[in-house]
Enzyme design. Structure first.
Site, mmCIF file in Angstrom:
data_model
loop_
_atom_site.group_PDB
_atom_site.id
_atom_site.type_symbol
_atom_site.label_atom_id
_atom_site.label_comp_id
_atom_site.label_asym_id
_atom_site.label_seq_id
_atom_site.Cartn_x
_atom_site.Cartn_y
_atom_site.Cartn_z
ATOM 1 N N HIS A 244 -8.924 1.781 5.227
ATOM 2 C CA HIS A 244 -7.633 1.901 5.911
ATOM 3 C C HIS A 244 -7.769 2.856 7.107
ATOM 4 C CE1 HIS A 244 -3.446 2.820 6.681
ATOM 5 N NE2 HIS A 244 -3.167 1.686 6.057
ATOM 6 N N SER B 261 4.008 -2.093 10.054
ATOM 7 C CA SER B 261 5.466 -2.236 10.176
ATOM 8 C C SER B 261 5.960 -3.637 9.830
ATOM 9 C CB SER B 261 5.937 -1.805 11.565
ATOM 10 O OG SER B 261 5.579 -0.442 11.811
ATOM 11 N N LYS C 250 0.165 4.308 -0.261
ATOM 12 C CA LYS C 250 -0.383 5.530 0.360
ATOM 13 C C LYS C 250 -0.144 6.719 -0.587
ATOM 14 C CE LYS C 250 0.357 3.232 4.726
ATOM 15 N NZ LYS C 250 0.598 3.327 6.161
ATOM 16 N N GLY D 121 3.259 2.424 10.512
ATOM 17 C CA GLY D 121 4.230 3.484 10.267
ATOM 18 C C GLY D 121 5.011 3.895 11.498
ATOM 19 N N GLU E 216 -6.007 5.158 8.068
ATOM 20 C CA GLU E 216 -5.739 6.572 7.722
ATOM 21 C C GLU E 216 -6.971 7.228 7.117
ATOM 22 O OE1 GLU E 216 -2.260 5.702 5.439
ATOM 23 O OE2 GLU E 216 -1.218 5.113 7.280
ATOM 24 N N GLU F 32 -4.874 -4.484 10.824
ATOM 25 C CA GLU F 32 -3.800 -3.507 10.983
ATOM 26 C C GLU F 32 -3.989 -2.754 12.294
ATOM 27 O OE1 GLU F 32 -1.970 -2.464 6.881
ATOM 28 O OE2 GLU F 32 -3.461 -0.981 7.385
ATOM 29 N N ASN G 79 0.883 -1.166 0.000
ATOM 30 C CA ASN G 79 0.000 0.000 0.000
ATOM 31 C C ASN G 79 0.917 1.211 0.000
ATOM 32 O OD1 ASN G 79 -1.787 2.059 0.486
ATOM 33 N ND2 ASN G 79 -2.188 1.494 2.615
HETATM 34 P P1 13P Z 1 3.653 0.380 7.396
HETATM 35 O O1 13P Z 1 4.049 -0.943 6.808
HETATM 36 O O2 13P Z 1 4.402 1.527 6.802
HETATM 37 O O3 13P Z 1 3.611 0.359 8.878
HETATM 38 O O4 13P Z 1 2.137 0.619 6.913
HETATM 39 C C1 13P Z 1 1.220 -0.387 7.123
HETATM 40 C C2 13P Z 1 -0.017 -0.030 6.423
HETATM 41 O O5 13P Z 1 -0.723 0.874 6.835
HETATM 42 C C3 13P Z 1 -0.357 -0.757 5.208
HETATM 43 O O6 13P Z 1 -1.651 -0.463 4.798
#
Ligand code: 13P
Length: 251
Positions: free
Chosen positions: A95, A213, A11, A173, A97, A167, A9
């Site tokens: 997601h 992560s 983003k 992140g 976010e 997640e 992903n």
């Molecule tokens: P990270 O792997 O950067 O922690 O992000 C995970 C994520 O949100 C994937 O959708």
């Protein structure tokens, strides 16, 4: 047996030209590694370049969101039909976010999931608890609740096109990965919710990814867990060597 799916992903990262370069570099590195499906979910404007670069490879392309209406006065939004025509096969929905910054709710996650599935897309539906919810002891309740609302009115037949990504918000992140046991447990709650809605057989066939992560160092331990059927990967999906190492761990 359920499929292992390793999905990136990106983003809000990577321009179309960067997407093309990345995929051209990645393709030979993951060629023939077919024990898992390999997906890159990319920004809308990268889709044309990404699908073109991925042609003839085992890399599939996804989007990062989809609107729930077929068309209309929804400035800035993209419909499922539009995505299908671009050649996208997958779409990330709900997601954290989107939930945190863009007002996404469990109800809109459900509507988007239905729109994606009805258009024939594969939906990667994200669920996950915040640190506060975990510390209060609500992880199981919350994961089951989010999963069940997201899948309301989804048919048993459509479950073949549903992937759920657990997640934990506190692991995204942050560099803090859930332990393999925490990931297995969270994914297990998600699978239990699917079983309560659709029965054990469908639950056993449903791919449940872990995200937060995941990287080249921890992927093997996470993926070895019974309930972890792949990963949804942010940061490490934009580094060819790291993403390849995760694909290797799944193979
Ligand atoms: P990270 O792997 O950067 O922690 O992000 C995970 C994520 O949100 C994937 O959708």
């Amino acid at each position: 047996m359920r499929k292992t799916v390793i999905a990136g992903n990106w983003k809000m990262n990577m321009t179309p030209s960067a997407a093309r370069t990345f995929i051209k570099e990645l393709a030979p590195m993951v060629a023939g590694k077919d024990k898992c499906d390999i997906v890159l979910c990319v920004p809308y404007v990268d889709i044309a370049a990404a699908t073109e670069a991925a042609k003839g490879t085992n890399i599939k392309i996804g989007a990062e969101n989809v609107h729930f209406k077929a068309s209309g006065a929804y400035t800035g939004e993209i419909s499922a039909e539009m995505l299908v025509e671009t050649g996208v096969e997958y779409v990330v929905i709900g997601h954290s976010e989107r939930r945190q910054y863009f007002g996404e709710t469990d109800q809109t996650v459900n509507l988007r999931t239905l729109a994606a599935l009805n258009a024939g897309l594969k939906a990667i539906v994200c669920v996950g608890e915040t640190l506060e919810q975990r510390e209060l002891g609500y992880t199981e309740t919350l994961l089951k609740y989010q999963t069940k609302i997201a899948l309301t009115n989804v048919t048993a037949e459509q479950m073949k096109n549903v992937i759920i990504a657990y997640e934990p918000v506190w692991a995204i992140g942050t560099g803090v990965t859930a332990t393999a046991d925490q990931a297995d447990e969270g994914n297990g709650y998600v699978r239990a919710a699917v079983a309560e809605m659709f029965g054990d057989a469908i639950a056993a066939e449903t791919t449940v990814q872990y995200g937060g992560s995941m990287n080249d160092k921890n992927a093997a331990e996470l993926l070895a867990k019974e309930n972890v059927d792949g990963g949804l990967i942010g940061g490490a999906s934009m580094v060819t060597e790291k993403f390849t190492a995760i694909v290797d761990a799944a193979n």
